[in-house]
Design an enzyme around this catalytic site. Structure first.
Site, PDB file in Angstrom:
ATOM      1  CD  GLU A 106     -59.523   7.056  18.683  1.00  0.00           C
ATOM      2  OE1 GLU A 106     -58.897   7.286  19.740  1.00  0.00           O
ATOM      3  OE2 GLU A 106     -59.338   7.720  17.645  1.00  0.00           O
ATOM      4  CG  HIS A 140     -54.649   6.117  20.368  1.00  0.00           C
ATOM      5  ND1 HIS A 140     -53.399   6.698  20.323  1.00  0.00           N
ATOM      6  CD2 HIS A 140     -55.391   6.758  19.436  1.00  0.00           C
ATOM      7  CE1 HIS A 140     -53.378   7.648  19.404  1.00  0.00           C
ATOM      8  NE2 HIS A 140     -54.573   7.695  18.841  1.00  0.00           N
TER       9      HIS A 140
END
EC number: 3.5.1.88
Length: 188
Positions: free
Chosen positions: A159, A162
């Site tokens: 994550e 990202h």
């Protein structure tokens, strides 16, 4: 509720740009976005609900994946090991997360990684740090610091990538997709 049609897919420039830090206090829209990302993870991990809403199961969702170029992600790593204790291994909405330190030892999932934004299967090991020290803020602006290892550390690093415009397959060795470094850990 966030549905699969709301998930930004590979090829959209928002997935390749560095997300902007959020400022506190967060707006009501930003707070709602955090709750909606966590709701997606909760519903997607419930087999009946996931089938009803046609959701792919996820353990993490970052704001760029729903089109918002901001530094926020939801992470929900279930406890699949202990049938009696269903307390998640890690469940947080992370605002402006920072990895403060990381171990040298590499770790990867034996099955490879997947991503809600990447529709095709990309085979290969995605080597990450087995242990990380993470700082983040919750939706109210409270600072938290925690240490994570193994699968929760992998999910958070996925994550975190990202938020920096990096996708999991960028880490795969293109010449030897299943290259295994010395002293590495494969999680099955």
């Amino acid at each position: 509720m966030i549905l699969m049609d709301d998930i930004t897919r590979d090829g959209n420039p928002v997935l390749r740009s560095r997300a902007k830090e959020l400022t506190f206090p967060l707006s009501s829209d930003e707070i709602e976005m955090g709750h909606k990302m966590m709701e997606y993870l909760e519903v997607s991990q419930d087999e009946e609900q996931a089938e009803k809403y046609h959701l792919r199961a996820g353990v993490g969702l970052a704001a760029p994946q729903i089109g918002s170029p901001t530094r926020m992600a939801a992470v929900l790593v279930p406890n699949d090991e202990d049938e009696e204790d269903q307390t998640p291994l890690f469940k947080e909405i992370l605002v402006n997360p920072t990895i403060l330190s990381e171990s040298v030892q590499p770790v990867a999932l034996g099955t490879g990684e997947g991503c809600l934004s990447v529709d095709q299967d990309v085979p290969g090991y995605v080597w990450r740090h087995d242990r990380i020290k993470l700082r983040w803020y919750d939706l109210d602006g409270n600072k938290h610091i925690t240490r994570l290892k193994d699968y929760p550390a992998i999910v958070v690093q996925h994550e975190f990538d990202h938020l920096n415009g990096v996708l999991f397959y960028d880490h795969i060795d293109k010449t030897d997709r299943f290259n295994t470094p010395e002293d590495s850990i494969l999680i099955h």
